[in-house]
Design an enzyme around this catalytic site. Structure first.
Site, PDB file in Angstrom:
ATOM      1  N   GLU A 464      56.234  34.325  33.028  1.00  0.00           N
ATOM      2  CA  GLU A 464      55.537  36.057  32.802  1.00  0.00           C
ATOM      3  C   GLU A 464      57.601  35.981  32.610  1.00  0.00           C
ATOM      4  OE1 GLU A 464      54.266  39.557  35.881  1.00  0.00           O
ATOM      5  OE2 GLU A 464      54.110  37.902  36.530  1.00  0.00           O
ATOM      6  N   GLU A 735      59.532  36.832  46.234  1.00  0.00           N
ATOM      7  CA  GLU A 735      58.635  38.010  45.676  1.00  0.00           C
ATOM      8  C   GLU A 735      58.155  38.803  46.879  1.00  0.00           C
ATOM      9  OE1 GLU A 735      55.795  36.497  42.899  1.00  0.00           O
ATOM     10  OE2 GLU A 735      55.180  38.453  42.535  1.00  0.00           O
TER      11      GLU A 735
END
Ligand code: BGC
Length: 884
Positions: A464, A735
């Site tokens: 990502e 996260e």
């Protein structure tokens, strides 16, 4: 001399070269040994020579207190020219400084018509070769060189060499921009490297331009060609000039870098090294001729961002044999960059290194959360005494490395973690009496280091590593406290503007590499307004605000055009309160209704546009957006708030937003704050907020009378909380609140980053509310400072915090003694501050000499309910007061 001008900067940088701004801005700081020092006038002189004979701007004495963003107003700047400048100031204490030390800035090409070089590339048949091409060119000089500069950019990434030496200390050049619209070039001063006979070498790698970036294995997003544009200007002592440019006399070949990819790492065969390729007299007869490439030059811009550099080195802490028998090295810190290693072995032996952030529950090497990112380095030895290797066009996010193959003994001495990120001055410091909070601060900073690598990314390890606008908006306040991010965000915001859709929509990620429909989620798109406004508040950057203003407006107009109610945003896809813990089973999206969040952010963005219009003197638009804001707020209340102050959405995040964005009537605010507090207390001091609510929850609690609850949330150690990951050994921000669950298992296999800065946004509250260092919106950039720590004396015995503002350092240290509180406060010259000391009483508030403060301040010191308020000028101050 009691005042001194120091720390001169131009366009936020010390002695920058290659800037293409027509009227660059100057910054300086003032040192004074007296209190209350304010600049009353300045004098700046800019000259083409160090002796100031060839003056291009003499401001003469200007009566002004401006010492940042002072714009050049002299003769038109010439390209490729160095300008020297010096500054003198006067202050309100009748002091006059000496002239400052001489600083300089140097212009770049200034105009794209100055590019006479041609883009060059590889032959058609080599477009899809994975191996990185090496380009070279030899040339001679006949006279004594006075100055030499290289201006260079590429499609893909480049490394530049001259006569066997790597030029500059920048990495990942030309940086990641919205390449089809903007590509940066860099300038190198190579004067010292030029000989009579010279060889230029350039290696190209796919990088973000052509390599795998984004989802689904996507590559060639910006183009399928690696290409190079190179222009060197050599100025001789006799005033004549030679220009060496990329053209079809250059040659290229393929060498040892068999593959180098952002996500996947590098494969390097040392046996294929092209020994001497970047030096003269190399036999390149088997090399191919470079091909001219018809590619535009009109979108090339001078480097705007912060350069990526090697910032620090980390030594491993432990060698581990895992239960599976894997050979693993622990660096003790989740970091971003790469490993430099030494190896000794036979020709053809291999070193294969994999990178991971965590070990699993059993202690084995764990890479599932990297998804398709290989993060693997493969090096084939040539069989020399010992070989040292560092990769080129890739970076890894890791704490652990697995030595899948490594010849011979493993000695930790032979491995070094090289930390790379955008080089920004560290400006924020926070330390307190609680070690876990200090660790949290450490983790927040490392989240920033790992994810500010040329663009602000969501995460630095899995497939990502994208400039997710929501994450960036969530973290930007903390980021600005921690480091000087002005240039970094200037570049990124220009990309945001470049990638904005014609209808004003904002892509989820900037630079945008996602599919066409991936744009305009509430709280993600709002980066368009929140980020430039934040940069304005921290750095007073009106120029950026002006540059972004149309983009900010276009975003609000985009929202206005959605759906059939102009004042509500209740259509389209939204990420909502992303990863909120009140999400339904199996969903990533928290329980706060999406239209609630979308309308709240619509109001917030509209407010920012109104305020920006005010700063920029756009009177009609102030009126227009104020009206729009009122209408949105009215509609929000009709739709989501009962007259008695009950919100339609019974979530923590809904209550946080209503208060934070000032969306409800003052009368009902106390009830909303109380409901929020009750929800948290009932949840045993745990939050349920996701990306949207988390950055603000403590701010709102502290502001509306529940500061203790905010502190308890911060100090909470059980899941979910900021400290829970620390109890699990985290060295960066995760996260997910439960990336690793209490039983040691993982939150999920595929979306579980251990280096995701969003929840690090609590840092902003730690600086502003615990330490009490605040800017004042009315006089941004800390020109006027608000020192306003909330009473947290029960929970911390001391806090030491500072912020290096553009004016100089702001410091607040406080300490709890037996029956008293001691403060040390430092305010930089040319600023002033309003100080509020919690729990202080005017009759027991002393300075260092034990003199009552009220004897100095007279009627200018105010006893308030819960503390004392007064104003100070620059200087260092000690205060002490007794508490009951
Ligand atoms: C990213 C996030 C991002 C999100 C969009 C994720 O894959 O890592 O941080 O904001 O997608 O919801």
């Amino acid at each position: 001399m009691s005042i001194k001008v120091c720390n001169l900067k131009c366009e936020y940088k010390k002695n920058p070269i290659g800037i293409d701004t027509k009227n660059p801005r100057f910054f300086w700081q003032i040192e004074s040994d007296k209190l209350n020092c304010l600049q009353t006038a300045y004098h700046i002189i800019v000259s083409r020579d160090m002796n100031f004979n060839d003056i291009v701007w003499d401001s003469s004495k200007v009566y002004s207190d401006e010492s940042i963003h002072v714009e050049y107003k002299g003769k038109e700047l010439q390209p490729r020219t160095r300008y020297y400048y010096k500054v003198k100031v006067w202050d309100n204490n009748q002091n006059q400084s000496e002239w400052s030390n001489i600083s300089f800035f140097e212009t770049g090409l200034l105009d794209n018509s100055a590019w006479i070089a041609e883009w060059i590339t590889v032959d058609e048949s080599h477009i899809n070769v994975e191996s990185c091409p090496y380009f070279r060119k030899e040339f001679k000089t006949s006279k004594k060189v006075r100055n030499a500069r290289v201006y260079i950019t590429s499609c893909g990434l480049y490394e530049l060499y001259l006569n066997g030496k790597r030029c500059g200390d920048y990495y990942f050049t030309p940086g990641w921009t919205s390449y089809k619209k903007r590509v940066q070039y860099q300038t190198y001063d190579v004067t010292e490297l030029i000989n009579e006979e010279n060889a230029i070498g350039v290696i190209l790698g796919p990088g973000w331009y052509k390599g795998n970036i984004g989802f689904g294995g996507q590559r060639n997003f910006y183009g399928d060609r690696l290409a190079l544009l190179f222009q060197m200007h050599i100025e001789y002592q006799d005033g004549t000039e030679d220009i060496i440019t990329s053209d079809n006399t250059w040659k290229y070949s393929f060498g040892p870098i068999l593959l180098s990819e952002i996500y996947h790492g590098e494969r390097y065969d040392a046996n294929l090294e092209l020994i001497g390729w970047d030096k003269v007299h190399y036999n390149d007869s088997t090399w191919e001729c470079a091909k001219l490439y018809n590619y535009p030059k009109n979108h090339i811009i001078a480097h705007e961002g912060a350069f990526v550099r090697k910032i620090e080195e980390i030594k491993p802490v432990e060698f581990i044999i895992t239960p599976k028998g894997e050979r693993v090295i622990d660096f003790g810190q989740n970091m971003v960059g790469w490993v430099r290693f030494k190896a000794t072995g036979n020709k053809g032996d291999k070193v294969i290194i994999k990178h991971a952030e965590v070990l699993d529950k059993e202690g084995n090497f764990y890479t599932t959360n990297l998804r398709s990112a290989k993060q693997t380095i493969e090096y084939i030895l040539k069989g020399e005494d010992y070989e040292v290797f560092e990769p080129h066009f890739t970076f890894q996010g890791f704490r652990y490395i697995l030595l899948e193959e490594y010849p011979g003994e493993i000695n930790l001495e032979n491995f070094t973690g090289i930390v790379l990120h955008s080089d920004m001055e560290e400006t924020g410091y926070f330390e307190c009496s609680n070690d876990y909070i200090n660790k949290l601060q450490h983790n927040i900073k490392w989240g920033q280091k790992g994810n500010f690598l040329d663009v602000p990314t969501d995460c630095p390890q899995r497939d990502e590593r994208l400039g997710w606008a929501g994450d960036c908006q969530v973290f930007i306040n903390t980021a600005c406290f921690n480091m000087n991010t002005a240039s970094f965000f200037t570049k990124w915001l220009h990309d945001l503007k470049a990638d904005q859709l014609a209808n004003g929509g904002i892509p989820y990620v900037i630079p945008n590499v996602l599919e066409e429909r991936a744009h305009s989620s509430a709280a993600w798109g709002d980066a368009a307004t929140i980020c430039p406004w934040t940069i304005y508040l921290y750095y007073g950057d009106k120029r950026l605000l002006e540059e972004q203003y149309e983009s900010m407006k276009a975003w609000v107009e985009y929202i206005r055009n959605q759906g059939d109610n102009e004042y509500l945003w209740n259509t389209g896809f939204h990420y909502g309160d992303w990863l909120g813990l009140d999400a339904k089973e199996g969903s990533y999206i928290g329980a706060t209704p999406k239209d609630y969040i979308a309308t709240a952010f619509y109001a917030y963005s509209t407010k920012i546009v109104r305020d920006a219009a005010l700063i920029l003197g756009k009177v009609n638009e102030v009126r227009e957006y104020n009206k729009l804001l009122n209408n949105i707020v009215n509609e929000f209340n009709k739709e989501f708030v009962t007259p008695n102050g009950r919100l339609a959405a019974p979530t923590q995040t809904a209550h946080v937003l209503a208060l934070m964005f000032d969306l409800v009537d003052d009368k009902i605010k106390p009830r909303i704050a109380k409901t929020l507090n009750d929800m948290i207390v009932e949840n045993d001091y745990h939050l349920t907020t996701g990306f949207v609510g988390t950055p603000y929850i403590c701010h709102v609690l502290s502001e509306y009378g529940y500061h203790e609850t905010a502190v308890k949330l911060l100090l909470q150690e059980s899941y979910p909380s900021w400290l829970y990951p620390i109890t699990k050994g985290a060295t960066t921000i995760w996260e997910h609140w439960d990336g690793i669950k209490p039983d040691g298992s993982f939150w999920s296999a595929d979306m579980n980053s251990f280096n995701h800065y969003a929840y690090g946004s609590i840092g902003d509250w730690m600086y502003k509310v615990l330490a009490g260092i605040n800017y004042d919106d009315i006089k941004p950039a800390f020109k006027h400072i608000k020192i306003n720590p909330k009473n947290s004396f029960k929970y911390f015995s001391y806090i030491k915090s500072s912020y290096k503002s553009l004016y100089g350092i702001v410091k607040v240290n406080w300490e709890v003694l037996d029956h008293s509180i001691k403060f040390f406060i430092e305010i930089p010259a040319n600023t002033s501050a309003e100080v509020f000391l919690p729990l202080a009483k005017i009759d027991t508030l002393y300075n260092e000499e034990k003199i009552l403060l009220k004897d100095f301040f007279g009627s200018e010191i105010f006893q308030e309910n819960n503390g004392v308020r007064f104003n100070i000028g620059s200087g260092k101050y000690y205060f002490e007061y007794t508490i009951d």
